[in-house]
Design an enzyme around this catalytic site. Structure first.
Site, mmCIF file in Angstrom:
data_model
loop_
_atom_site.group_PDB
_atom_site.id
_atom_site.type_symbol
_atom_site.label_atom_id
_atom_site.label_comp_id
_atom_site.label_asym_id
_atom_site.label_seq_id
_atom_site.Cartn_x
_atom_site.Cartn_y
_atom_site.Cartn_z
ATOM 1 N N HIS A 62 8.611 -40.055 57.678
ATOM 2 C CA HIS A 62 9.873 -40.221 58.399
ATOM 3 C C HIS A 62 10.176 -38.917 59.124
ATOM 4 C CE1 HIS A 62 11.632 -43.668 55.740
ATOM 5 N NE2 HIS A 62 10.332 -43.808 55.937
ATOM 6 N N GLU A 64 12.806 -37.146 59.210
ATOM 7 C CA GLU A 64 13.487 -36.169 58.354
ATOM 8 C C GLU A 64 12.501 -35.439 57.435
ATOM 9 O OE1 GLU A 64 16.313 -39.841 58.420
ATOM 10 O OE2 GLU A 64 14.160 -39.431 58.617
ATOM 11 N N CYS A 92 17.369 -42.564 54.986
ATOM 12 C CA CYS A 92 17.158 -43.488 53.868
ATOM 13 C C CYS A 92 17.304 -42.713 52.551
ATOM 14 C CB CYS A 92 15.774 -44.128 53.979
ATOM 15 S SG CYS A 92 14.417 -42.967 53.642
ATOM 16 N N CYS A 95 14.713 -39.856 52.193
ATOM 17 C CA CYS A 95 15.043 -38.694 53.022
ATOM 18 C C CYS A 95 16.276 -37.966 52.499
ATOM 19 C CB CYS A 95 15.215 -39.128 54.474
ATOM 20 S SG CYS A 95 13.649 -39.684 55.204
#
Length: 159
Positions: A62, A64, A92, A95
């Site tokens: 991701h 992040e 999410c 993260c």
């Protein structure tokens, strides 16, 4: 302030979010869901990343996670307690865990992620006791642009 603050206008926040949106667009051109992230430290952009789940065949890639890793490597430390994270969509749970572990004291995101968002939409980690003591969370920065970016991407996918 601990928890989520909905702030729609702030020029500096918008400026950094605009950069995160540009980074997200790079991801989209590479076939990724257009989510971009930027980390700032001492007023300087030290890391930028977009989702790379498809490119890397990695479910943890991701924006992040990637931007946190890059920032930690550049700074030579895992504690990012003097940094700010800007991301186009609500992080999410995975993260948010990384954000908490990195001790990032300021999170700014664009659009709520109703299905997977871990800050305010599903798991409510924006109010978790493990957050850094003086963590600030700003939601809804450049919200429409971030939302349109995702909406357009998924509409194209359905055609």
């Amino acid at each position: 302030m601990k928890g989520v603050a909905i702030i729609k206008k702030n020029n500096n926040l918008q400026e950094m979010m605009s950069l995160a949106i540009e980074v997200a667009r790079l991801g989209e051109t590479n076939g990724e869901v257009p989510i971009g992230a930027v980390i700032v430290c001492d007023g300087e952009i030290i890391a930028k990343a977009y989702n790379q789940k498809e490119i890397l065949a990695d479910p943890t890639a991701h924006a992040e996670m990637l931007v946190i890793r890059e920032a930690a490597q550049k700074l030579g430390r895992w504690r990012l307690d003097d940094c700010q994270l800007y991301v186009t969509a609500e992080p999410c749970v995975m993260c948010m865990g990384a954000i908490i572990q990195a001790r990032i004291p300021m999170l700014v995101y664009g659009v709520a992620e109703k299905k997977f968002g871990g800050v305010e939409s599903t798991a409510f980690l924006g109010q978790h006791p493990m957050l850094p003591k003086k963590m600030e969370i700003y939601a809804g920065i450049c919200e429409k642009e971030c939302e349109d970016l995702l909406k357009d991407f998924f509409e194209k996918k359905r055609i």
